[in-house]
Design a protein around this motif. Sequence first.
Motif, PDB file in Angstrom:
ATOM      1  N   HIS A  27     -47.028  40.802  62.257  1.00 54.02           N
ATOM      2  CA  HIS A  27     -46.282  41.572  61.269  1.00 54.02           C
ATOM      3  C   HIS A  27     -45.573  40.634  60.346  1.00 54.02           C
ATOM      4  O   HIS A  27     -45.481  40.417  58.959  1.00 54.02           O
ATOM      5  CB  HIS A  27     -45.646  42.748  61.643  1.00 54.02           C
ATOM      6  CG  HIS A  27     -45.318  43.405  60.356  1.00 54.02           C
ATOM      7  ND1 HIS A  27     -46.193  44.532  59.825  1.00 54.02           N
ATOM      8  CD2 HIS A  27     -44.177  43.774  59.656  1.00 54.02           C
ATOM      9  CE1 HIS A  27     -45.737  44.973  58.638  1.00 54.02           C
ATOM     10  NE2 HIS A  27     -44.265  44.604  58.732  1.00 54.02           N
ATOM     11  N   THR A 161     -43.396  57.863  68.155  1.00 56.50           N
ATOM     12  CA  THR A 161     -44.555  56.843  67.782  1.00 56.50           C
ATOM     13  C   THR A 161     -45.755  56.986  68.761  1.00 56.50           C
ATOM     14  O   THR A 161     -46.713  56.330  68.337  1.00 56.50           O
ATOM     15  CB  THR A 161     -43.952  55.423  68.014  1.00 56.50           C
ATOM     16  OG1 THR A 161     -43.405  55.265  69.424  1.00 56.50           O
ATOM     17  CG2 THR A 161     -42.544  55.335  66.972  1.00 56.50           C
ATOM     18  N   ARG A 353     -53.544  56.998  70.569  1.00 53.98           N
ATOM     19  CA  ARG A 353     -52.691  56.767  69.435  1.00 53.98           C
ATOM     20  C   ARG A 353     -52.848  55.517  69.123  1.00 53.98           C
ATOM     21  O   ARG A 353     -51.877  54.705  69.255  1.00 53.98           O
ATOM     22  CB  ARG A 353     -51.330  57.164  69.847  1.00 53.98           C
ATOM     23  CG  ARG A 353     -50.707  58.661  70.192  1.00 53.98           C
ATOM     24  CD  ARG A 353     -50.565  59.743  68.980  1.00 53.98           C
ATOM     25  NE  ARG A 353     -49.457  59.237  68.302  1.00 53.98           N
ATOM     26  CZ  ARG A 353     -48.285  59.809  68.304  1.00 53.98           C
ATOM     27  NH1 ARG A 353     -48.216  60.716  68.978  1.00 53.98           N
ATOM     28  NH2 ARG A 353     -47.173  59.380  67.451  1.00 53.98           N
ATOM     29  N   GLU A 355     -52.399  53.980  66.180  1.00 54.67           N
ATOM     30  CA  GLU A 355     -51.553  53.658  65.125  1.00 54.67           C
ATOM     31  C   GLU A 355     -49.702  53.433  65.714  1.00 54.67           C
ATOM     32  O   GLU A 355     -48.797  53.126  65.117  1.00 54.67           O
ATOM     33  CB  GLU A 355     -51.160  54.708  64.128  1.00 54.67           C
ATOM     34  CG  GLU A 355     -50.768  56.172  64.448  1.00 54.67           C
ATOM     35  CD  GLU A 355     -51.626  57.137  65.402  1.00 54.67           C
ATOM     36  OE1 GLU A 355     -52.599  56.597  65.729  1.00 54.67           O
ATOM     37  OE2 GLU A 355     -50.973  58.110  65.763  1.00 54.67           O
ATOM     38  N   ASP A 358     -48.131  50.170  65.014  1.00 56.55           N
ATOM     39  CA  ASP A 358     -47.843  50.044  63.610  1.00 56.55           C
ATOM     40  C   ASP A 358     -46.345  50.767  63.475  1.00 56.55           C
ATOM     41  O   ASP A 358     -45.464  50.556  62.749  1.00 56.55           O
ATOM     42  CB  ASP A 358     -48.902  50.742  62.826  1.00 56.55           C
ATOM     43  CG  ASP A 358     -49.868  49.374  62.558  1.00 56.55           C
ATOM     44  OD1 ASP A 358     -49.631  48.357  63.181  1.00 56.55           O
ATOM     45  OD2 ASP A 358     -51.142  49.719  62.086  1.00 56.55           O
ATOM     46  N   ASP A 359     -46.483  52.200  63.951  1.00 55.19           N
ATOM     47  CA  ASP A 359     -45.420  52.896  63.715  1.00 55.19           C
ATOM     48  C   ASP A 359     -44.008  52.601  64.435  1.00 55.19           C
ATOM     49  O   ASP A 359     -43.003  52.694  63.891  1.00 55.19           O
ATOM     50  CB  ASP A 359     -45.684  54.432  64.423  1.00 55.19           C
ATOM     51  CG  ASP A 359     -46.736  55.078  63.532  1.00 55.19           C
ATOM     52  OD1 ASP A 359     -46.870  54.729  62.487  1.00 55.19           O
ATOM     53  OD2 ASP A 359     -47.141  56.209  64.122  1.00 55.19           O
ATOM     54  N   LYS A 362     -42.809  49.822  62.173  1.00 53.78           N
ATOM     55  CA  LYS A 362     -42.100  50.497  60.992  1.00 53.78           C
ATOM     56  C   LYS A 362     -40.691  50.808  61.328  1.00 53.78           C
ATOM     57  O   LYS A 362     -39.994  50.885  60.311  1.00 53.78           O
ATOM     58  CB  LYS A 362     -42.766  51.780  60.501  1.00 53.78           C
ATOM     59  CG  LYS A 362     -43.989  51.405  59.663  1.00 53.78           C
ATOM     60  CD  LYS A 362     -44.687  52.610  59.200  1.00 53.78           C
ATOM     61  CE  LYS A 362     -46.015  52.593  58.762  1.00 53.78           C
ATOM     62  NZ  LYS A 362     -46.954  53.628  59.052  1.00 53.78           N
TER      63      LYS A 362
END
Length: 371
Positions: A27, A161, A353, A355, A358-359, A362
Amino acid sequence: MRAIVTGGGTGGHIYPALAIAKGLQSHFSHTEILYVGTNHGLEADIVPKANLSFQAITVSGLERKLSLSNLKVFWQAWQGYREAARIIQNFRPDVVIGTGGYVCGPVVLAAARRGIPTLIHEQNALPGITNRILSRVAKGVAVTFEDSVQYFSNRDKIAVTGLPVRPEITESHRREALKALGLDEERLTLLVFGGSRGARRINQAMVEVIQHYGNQPAIQIIHATGQAGYQEFLDAAKDRGIELDKYVNIIIKPYLYNMQEALAAADLVVSRAGAATLAELTVLGLPSILIPYPYAAENHQEFNAKALADRGAAVLIKDAELTGATLIAELQKIISNENRLRNMSLASEKLGRPEALDDIIKCVEKILPRQ
Ligand SMILES: CC(=O)N[C@H]1[C@@H](OP(=O)(O)OP(=O)(O)OC[C@H]2O[C@@H](n3ccc(=O)[nH]c3=O)[C@H](O)[C@@H]2O)O[C@H](CO)[C@@H](O)[C@@H]1O
């Protein structure tokens, strides 16, 4: 971006930390990661193999009753804190992320005291003691289950998350994995392991399972015994007259460093019910037979396993009821019913899950100072 990740003792804390490290690397540009662990946890073996820099500090767990050895632990904790502070001073991280286990304590505390943004991740519905304490000083808290929010006092900094899995686990493909493992595409592949340290009860049952399925044409088995149980497993097989090298369809390993391949190859999994394992099974939509470790804190593995079993993604066998015969009977019921296997797989996928990583990235962005 310079980040310290820390988490240790068992795979359940280490692999989420590795997943987050890899997420940060893809990222942020120019990411430098340092993993801080201890020399006696599994992390000292696993982290260097994942090509990350690793430094160890001194720390060990408290016994629940007051004893002389606890005095030694307090002394070590103080030493560990000073070592962590020195590592932080030298590495100058922009962020410190802890995923649980005793080693996180001094590292996250030392970072928070210096005003460095810190994030902790909790894998289980019932949070561990280290994370409960650290949540008071951490800038952000990421949790796997909604249920654990109630155990933390400052709700504003909590995000649900899910549990991040290593990117290579979602990026591996069945065909290549089977080839790499030297396995057959036509057979059903059963993957068996007892968490990151292995499980003696599962190993004992597996001796019979392997004797039953050895050289059967429709099935092949990958079984990880855990480092500590490997020799015992080989001896038990020998005592039963099993010549493992004569079975073309069985792979026995102390530990699977290539778990991404084993999971990609698998059609059905038998395992304990640790949180990281379950996140991996569900993100891949794998059906499973789960045997929760009954002595995990407050029996949390049984709760983990029930979440899957109640939704049809897994079959639960209680540890006390596990024998070679019960396992073979359950395996037979599932293997002989293609529809059931497919439905279990769909139910498992629904719980995944993908995602989560990515969570969590964040959450990291949120705690970083604004540029
Ligand atoms: C006995 C106990 O208290 N266990 C806890 C521990 O489990 P444990 O350390 O066994 O962790 P999990 O079952 O959650 O995860 C095991 C991890 O090790 C990996 N793996 C395992 C075997 C192998 O040969 N190769 C390999 O790579 C798996 O893919 C997975 O990523 O931490 C988990 C997460 O905090 C908790 O939910 C578990 O209850």
